[in-house]
Design a protein around this motif. Structure first.
Motif, mmCIF file in Angstrom:
data_model
loop_
_atom_site.group_PDB
_atom_site.id
_atom_site.type_symbol
_atom_site.label_atom_id
_atom_site.label_comp_id
_atom_site.label_asym_id
_atom_site.label_seq_id
_atom_site.Cartn_x
_atom_site.Cartn_y
_atom_site.Cartn_z
ATOM 1 N N GLN A 183 0.834 -1.206 0.000
ATOM 2 C CA GLN A 183 0.000 0.000 0.000
ATOM 3 C C GLN A 183 0.869 1.256 0.000
ATOM 4 O O GLN A 183 0.611 2.210 -0.745
ATOM 5 N N GLN A 213 -0.211 -3.097 -6.431
ATOM 6 C CA GLN A 213 -1.666 -3.080 -6.249
ATOM 7 C C GLN A 213 -2.251 -4.492 -6.359
ATOM 8 O O GLN A 213 -3.137 -4.874 -5.579
ATOM 9 N N ALA A 217 -4.116 -6.485 -3.344
ATOM 10 C CA ALA A 217 -5.457 -7.064 -3.473
ATOM 11 C C ALA A 217 -5.464 -8.531 -3.050
ATOM 12 O O ALA A 217 -6.356 -8.985 -2.327
ATOM 13 N N SER A 220 -5.360 -8.888 0.726
ATOM 14 C CA SER A 220 -6.357 -8.122 1.472
ATOM 15 C C SER A 220 -7.446 -9.026 2.059
ATOM 16 O O SER A 220 -7.678 -10.145 1.586
ATOM 17 N N LYS A 224 -12.249 -5.999 1.112
ATOM 18 C CA LYS A 224 -11.484 -4.960 0.408
ATOM 19 C C LYS A 224 -10.946 -5.431 -0.943
ATOM 20 O O LYS A 224 -10.411 -4.625 -1.709
ATOM 21 N N GLN A 225 -11.104 -6.711 -1.228
ATOM 22 C CA GLN A 225 -10.467 -7.244 -2.431
ATOM 23 C C GLN A 225 -11.055 -6.693 -3.725
ATOM 24 O O GLN A 225 -10.312 -6.366 -4.654
ATOM 25 N N ARG A 228 -9.806 -3.298 -4.625
ATOM 26 C CA ARG A 228 -8.365 -3.279 -4.914
ATOM 27 C C ARG A 228 -8.026 -3.997 -6.222
ATOM 28 O O ARG A 228 -7.093 -3.585 -6.927
ATOM 29 N N GLU A 231 -8.813 -1.562 -8.926
ATOM 30 C CA GLU A 231 -7.731 -0.573 -9.033
ATOM 31 C C GLU A 231 -6.563 -1.163 -9.823
ATOM 32 O O GLU A 231 -5.935 -0.481 -10.642
#
Length: 276
Positions: A183, A213, A217, A220, A224-225, A228, A231
């Motif tokens: 992160q 990133q 992911a 995570s 939150k996956q 991410r 992203e």
């Protein structure tokens, strides 16, 4: 008889050296300000900056108010620069141009103050506080003397220092990636791209950001996956748009495919749960 000649010349040379040294030692002990000043200037002009600087340092306090004081202070600052005492040189050059803002030496002193800080700037791996000070000083010089004959030299120094800061910023961002602080790596790499848009490191920075990133992911928690992975997909699109011929294209495509697969699985799982 022939073998005595080298010995004779060695003795003569030793006598001359000792005589020169004894003359310098006498000057140090002398109270004759004019003799000391003349000798200091001669030493300076002959390139003996140590002897010149030693004499000038003693003379400066007693020359205050005299016409010679200005030249003595500038020369003294420069003896430190010539001997690579850059921290002292920077201090004395600044003191000079603050004291003599209209001197014939002021422009050069301002440049040499900046050059002293430039020379004192450490390798990019180390703390760059001195580098920022040097850049600020160079900018001050260019602002004060925009038409200076030294402007190109000042610009070259700025470019070299900016390159050092660029290297420092990229290496710091890359370190976050290498120690798996993904992160923080994404934040640092994004900041690097914004700050150095023309950097030669930008392709590598874009790839590392995608990789960071993607790994973030993967590691995570479930809630939150999705965000991410989305992203990561966006970072991939930006990467291939900018670097379609990158040597890292295959690895980037693999991360993209894996991200899309994970997003598809999450969508399917959500749909299944809704239908139960």
């Amino acid at each position: 008889m022939l073998t005595s000649r080298p010995i004779f010349f060695l003795l003569l040379l030793s006598t001359l050296v000792l005589g020169s040294c004894s003359g310098y030692q006498k000057l140090l002990k002398s109270s004759d300000v004019n003799a000391k000043y003349e000798a200091a200037i001669k030493y300076y002009e002959s390139g003996d900056y140590f002897k010149s600087g030693t004499l000038l340092e003693e003379l400066i306090p007693v020359l205050k108010g005299r016409p010679e004081a200005e030249k003595a202070q500038f020369y003294f600052a420069n003896t430190n620069y010539k001997q690579r005492n850059y921290t002292l040189a920077a201090y004395y050059f600044k003191s000079f141009y603050d004291t003599y803002p209209n001197s014939q030496y002021t422009e050069e002193a301002t440049l040499l103050h900046a050059k002293s800080l430039f020379r004192d700037s450490p390798n990019y791996e180390l703390d760059q506080t001195n580098t920022y000070s040097a850049i600020e000083s160079i900018q001050e010089f260019v602002t004060r003397y925009p038409e200076s004959k030294y402007k190109q030299e000042a610009d070259n120094m700025t470019q070299e220092l900016q390159k050092k800061l660029e290297n420092k910023a990229f290496q710091s961002a890359e370190l976050y990636y290498n120690v798996r602080y993904y992160q923080s790596a994404v934040v640092a790499l994004t900041s690097f791209q914004q700050q150095y848009p023309a950097s030669s490191y930008n392709e590598q920075a874009a790839f590392l950001k995608l990789s960071a990133q993607y790994n973030l992911a993967k590691e995570s928690v479930e809630e939150k996956q999705r965000e991410r992975y989305l992203e990561a997909v966006a970072f991939y699109q930006a990467f291939i748009d900018t670097y379609p011929q990158s040597r890292n294209l295959k690895a980037a495509e693999n991360m993209y495919d894996q991200s899309r697969d994970q997003l598809a699985k999450m969508k399917e799982a959500k749909s299944t749960a809704a239908n139960q």
